[in-house]
Design a protein around this motif. Structure first.
Motif, PDB file in Angstrom:
ATOM      1  N   ASN A  41       0.821  -1.215   0.000  1.00  0.00           N
ATOM      2  CA  ASN A  41       0.000   0.000   0.000  1.00  0.00           C
ATOM      3  C   ASN A  41       0.854   1.265   0.000  1.00  0.00           C
ATOM      4  N   HIS A  42       1.957   1.240   0.727  1.00  0.00           N
ATOM      5  CA  HIS A  42       2.801   2.435   0.824  1.00  0.00           C
ATOM      6  C   HIS A  42       3.630   2.660  -0.444  1.00  0.00           C
ATOM      7  N   LEU A  43       4.008   1.593  -1.109  1.00  0.00           N
ATOM      8  CA  LEU A  43       4.857   1.741  -2.296  1.00  0.00           C
ATOM      9  C   LEU A  43       4.074   2.050  -3.563  1.00  0.00           C
ATOM     10  N   PHE A  44       2.917   1.420  -3.723  1.00  0.00           N
ATOM     11  CA  PHE A  44       2.239   1.465  -5.015  1.00  0.00           C
ATOM     12  C   PHE A  44       0.920   2.230  -5.023  1.00  0.00           C
ATOM     13  N   ARG A  45       0.380   2.509  -3.864  1.00  0.00           N
ATOM     14  CA  ARG A  45      -0.840   3.312  -3.810  1.00  0.00           C
ATOM     15  C   ARG A  45      -0.459   4.660  -3.247  1.00  0.00           C
ATOM     16  N   ARG A  46      -0.179   5.572  -4.129  1.00  0.00           N
ATOM     17  CA  ARG A  46       0.425   6.839  -3.753  1.00  0.00           C
ATOM     18  C   ARG A  46      -0.422   7.632  -2.771  1.00  0.00           C
ATOM     19  N   GLY A  47       0.174   7.906  -1.619  1.00  0.00           N
ATOM     20  CA  GLY A  47      -0.464   8.757  -0.639  1.00  0.00           C
ATOM     21  C   GLY A  47       0.155  10.136  -0.712  1.00  0.00           C
ATOM     22  N   PRO A  48      -0.137  10.969   0.275  1.00  0.00           N
ATOM     23  CA  PRO A  48       0.426  12.328   0.263  1.00  0.00           C
ATOM     24  C   PRO A  48       1.946  12.344   0.372  1.00  0.00           C
ATOM     25  N   GLY A  70       9.422   9.478  -6.552  1.00  0.00           N
ATOM     26  CA  GLY A  70       8.791  10.031  -5.358  1.00  0.00           C
ATOM     27  C   GLY A  70       9.795  10.424  -4.295  1.00  0.00           C
ATOM     28  N   LEU A  71      11.008   9.853  -4.360  1.00  0.00           N
ATOM     29  CA  LEU A  71      12.061  10.216  -3.411  1.00  0.00           C
ATOM     30  C   LEU A  71      12.653  11.588  -3.714  1.00  0.00           C
ATOM     31  N   GLU A  72      12.456  12.069  -4.941  1.00  0.00           N
ATOM     32  CA  GLU A  72      12.949  13.382  -5.376  1.00  0.00           C
ATOM     33  C   GLU A  72      14.452  13.548  -5.136  1.00  0.00           C
ATOM     34  N   GLY A  73      15.176  12.462  -5.319  1.00  0.00           N
ATOM     35  CA  GLY A  73      16.629  12.530  -5.174  1.00  0.00           C
ATOM     36  C   GLY A  73      17.121  12.604  -3.743  1.00  0.00           C
ATOM     37  N   GLN A  74      16.219  12.511  -2.773  1.00  0.00           N
ATOM     38  CA  GLN A  74      16.617  12.628  -1.368  1.00  0.00           C
ATOM     39  C   GLN A  74      17.019  11.260  -0.812  1.00  0.00           C
ATOM     40  N   TYR A  75      18.224  10.843  -1.161  1.00  0.00           N
ATOM     41  CA  TYR A  75      18.752   9.581  -0.653  1.00  0.00           C
ATOM     42  C   TYR A  75      20.276   9.603  -0.773  1.00  0.00           C
ATOM     43  N   PRO A  76      20.970   8.903   0.136  1.00  0.00           N
ATOM     44  CA  PRO A  76      22.436   8.831   0.061  1.00  0.00           C
ATOM     45  C   PRO A  76      22.847   7.904  -1.085  1.00  0.00           C
ATOM     46  N   GLN A  77      23.620   8.405  -2.009  1.00  0.00           N
ATOM     47  CA  GLN A  77      23.955   7.654  -3.217  1.00  0.00           C
ATOM     48  C   GLN A  77      24.710   6.362  -2.909  1.00  0.00           C
ATOM     49  N   LYS A  78      25.653   6.425  -1.959  1.00  0.00           N
ATOM     50  CA  LYS A  78      26.431   5.217  -1.635  1.00  0.00           C
ATOM     51  C   LYS A  78      25.537   4.136  -1.048  1.00  0.00           C
ATOM     52  N   SER A  79      24.640   4.532  -0.163  1.00  0.00           N
ATOM     53  CA  SER A  79      23.738   3.582   0.474  1.00  0.00           C
ATOM     54  C   SER A  79      22.830   2.919  -0.551  1.00  0.00           C
ATOM     55  N   VAL A  80      22.289   3.717  -1.447  1.00  0.00           N
ATOM     56  CA  VAL A  80      21.385   3.200  -2.477  1.00  0.00           C
ATOM     57  C   VAL A  80      22.133   2.270  -3.428  1.00  0.00           C
ATOM     58  N   PRO A 124       5.399   9.783   0.025  1.00  0.00           N
ATOM     59  CA  PRO A 124       6.028   8.476  -0.205  1.00  0.00           C
ATOM     60  C   PRO A 124       6.998   8.142   0.920  1.00  0.00           C
ATOM     61  N   LEU A 125       7.277   6.866   1.094  1.00  0.00           N
ATOM     62  CA  LEU A 125       8.206   6.449   2.147  1.00  0.00           C
ATOM     63  C   LEU A 125       9.594   7.013   1.875  1.00  0.00           C
ATOM     64  N   PRO A 126      10.213   7.696   2.851  1.00  0.00           N
ATOM     65  CA  PRO A 126      11.597   8.154   2.669  1.00  0.00           C
ATOM     66  C   PRO A 126      12.552   6.968   2.640  1.00  0.00           C
ATOM     67  N   TRP A 127      13.765   7.198   2.146  1.00  0.00           N
ATOM     68  CA  TRP A 127      14.723   6.108   1.998  1.00  0.00           C
ATOM     69  C   TRP A 127      15.065   5.456   3.340  1.00  0.00           C
ATOM     70  N   ALA A 128      15.215   6.255   4.390  1.00  0.00           N
ATOM     71  CA  ALA A 128      15.563   5.692   5.698  1.00  0.00           C
ATOM     72  C   ALA A 128      14.499   4.693   6.161  1.00  0.00           C
ATOM     73  N   THR A 129      13.230   4.993   5.902  1.00  0.00           N
ATOM     74  CA  THR A 129      12.143   4.088   6.284  1.00  0.00           C
ATOM     75  C   THR A 129      12.161   2.834   5.425  1.00  0.00           C
ATOM     76  N   ARG A 130      12.449   2.982   4.140  1.00  0.00           N
ATOM     77  CA  ARG A 130      12.520   1.820   3.246  1.00  0.00           C
ATOM     78  C   ARG A 130      13.639   0.872   3.686  1.00  0.00           C
ATOM     79  N   LEU A 131      14.755   1.457   4.081  1.00  0.00           N
ATOM     80  CA  LEU A 131      15.868   0.635   4.549  1.00  0.00           C
ATOM     81  C   LEU A 131      15.492  -0.095   5.837  1.00  0.00           C
ATOM     82  N   LYS A 132      14.785   0.586   6.719  1.00  0.00           N
ATOM     83  CA  LYS A 132      14.333  -0.020   7.967  1.00  0.00           C
ATOM     84  C   LYS A 132      13.390  -1.195   7.685  1.00  0.00           C
TER      85      LYS A 132
END
Length: 443
Positions: A176-183, A325-335, A185-193
């Motif tokens: 639901n969080h990944l594919f049913r777009r809400g206001p 949806g991340l709008e580039g807000q993620y650490p490149q090395k981590s990704v 999107p999950l930030p990268w830190a949450t996705r990693l968690k």
């Protein structure tokens, strides 16, 4: 629960055979990747969180176990307000899931908003998944206890009624969080968690004394609590792992198209590495924000694995498949490291895929590295002070804020160093702008 993949339609069969025939090309790309060897392989020591170990039991022993409570149909009917539509949480292959309330101690139905919130899964009468799958769910979740497995509170087996009672997961499923777009999107830190939590759940199953193969790992079966801690649910397709000298379990092919490992689809031979492959697919979904199979896309983009494989090992082009949806807000090395872990999990050769305990360690290292980099950023982000004494020309200051003495003999060296420093900062700013606005760039 998942779908049976045996005897697929000609269209699906063609897709699967093309995946298998292209495996040699895929594998060559993985092994030639320079970043693959940079991932550390370690041992996961998460045994302290294990509350119980699965041991085979008869149906009578399972249903009389003190670990799960037997509910009457009327009790669950009252708890869910007669299975009202406004209590409906979702629907799956097994049936409908309703929200309900019970007393924390007596487990008797309570008024909405009071007591303990529960999720009640009710088998559809027309569902192809019947008593066998229902009993499998009770068997495993009734005996396996881990922070990353959803808690089974009880069950109902009354006449033709088959129901299961779980702890309530307020954030719903990862799907639901990944594919049913809400206001938001999950930030990268949450996705990693979420990835770490789901990986720990699989590692626990694989490393248990009596090994369990989950067999239906996918985004819709990963549930999230209020703090976005991931828990695996829906064990209807789970199988006991091989014992003795056996290397695999031969079984009817079951699962969900897009997540099942190619060798399992082709041969019916099931191993823990089949789950590892499925984890790699979900990790791709976390990176891209796209489904494993999406018929709304055109051509190769319908198949997430085939579309992403050419980009995963390329640092410069990885941004092209990242979730916009991340709008580039993620650490490149981590990704990038996460992408390499996904590549390892999706290896066409099961033996070269990592164990889930190794995946846990590598993902946790990413999380800790991210926290360290945040702390360093806070320490180094203090403003630079500029002093302008009255009657004097303004002088540049050092990063510590003190006026910089520039003896004549060293003035030229200082100016050259300063110019190089400013150029480096400009390059960094340009790269950051490029990452944030990559969807506007034409390569």
């Amino acid at each position: 629960m998942g779908n049976c993949l045996k005897s697929p339609s000609p269209k699906v069969d063609a897709t699967l055979s093309s995946r298998t025939s292209g495996s040699s090309k895929i594998n060559s790309k993985i092994s030639s990747s320079s970043g693959l060897s940079s991932i550390t392989v370690s041992t996961f020591s998460g045994g302290s969180s294990i509350d119980g170990v699965y041991t085979p039991k008869s149906e009578g022993e399972i249903l009389s176990s003190p670990n799960v409570k037997p509910f009457s149909f009327m009790e669950l009917k009252n708890a869910t307000r007669n299975f009202k539509v406004d209590s409906l949480l979702g629907e799956g292959g097994f049936g409908y899931v309703f929200k309900g309330w019970i007393d924390e101690f007596t487990h008797i139905a309570s008024k909405p908003g009071s007591g303990t919130v529960i999720a009640v899964k009710k088998l559809k009468p027309e569902s192809f998944q019947g008593h066998k799958e229902w009993l499998t769910e009770v068997t495993y979740l009734g005996q396996l206890h881990h922070p990353n497995l959803v808690k089974l509170i009880g069950y109902c087996s009354e006449g033709e009624n088959r129901l299961l009672v779980y702890e309530y997961m307020p954030k719903g499923s990862l799907e639901n969080h990944l594919f049913r777009r809400g206001p938001q999107p999950l930030p990268w830190a949450t996705r990693l968690k979420v990835a770490i939590g789901a990986a720990k759940g699989l590692a626990f199953l694989h490393d248990a004394k009596d090994q369990v193969i989950y067999r239906d790992f996918k985004a819709s079966n990963i549930l999230l609590d209020a703090e976005f801690n991931a828990k695996l649910s829906d064990f209807g397709l789970a199988k006991a792992g091989p014992t003795g000298d056996r290397t695999h379990v031969s079984t009817q092919v079951m699962g969900t198209h897009g997540y099942a490992a190619p060798e399992y689809i082709a041969t019916g031979r099931l191993t823990t590495k089949s789950d590892v492959y499925s984890f790699g697919v979900v990790l791709l979904e976390l990176l891209t924000g796209r489904r494993a199979v999406d018929k709304s896309k055109i051509g190769v983009e319908q198949d997430l694995i085939e579309w992403t494989k050419p980009y995963l090992g390329d640092k410069r082009r990885l941004f092209r498949i990242m979730d916009t949806g991340l709008e580039g807000q993620y650490p490149q090395k981590s990704v990038y490291t996460a992408a390499m872990i996904a590549l390892q999990c999706l290896s066409i050769e099961p033996k070269t895929r990592p164990r889930m305990s190794e995946v846990v360690v590598n993902l946790e290292e990413l999380q800790s590295a991210k926290n360290v980099s945040k702390d360093n950023h806070r320490k180094s982000s203090s403003p630079v002070a500029l002093k302008s004494p009255a009657g004097h020309r303004k002088r540049r200051s050092t990063p510590s804020g003190s006026p910089l003495p520039t003896p004549r003999g060293k003035k030229l060296t200082f100016l050259i160093d300063l110019e190089c420093h400013m150029k480096r900062r400009e390059v960094i700013r340009t790269q950051q702008f490029f990452v944030v606005h990559n969807n506007l760039c034409i390569i």
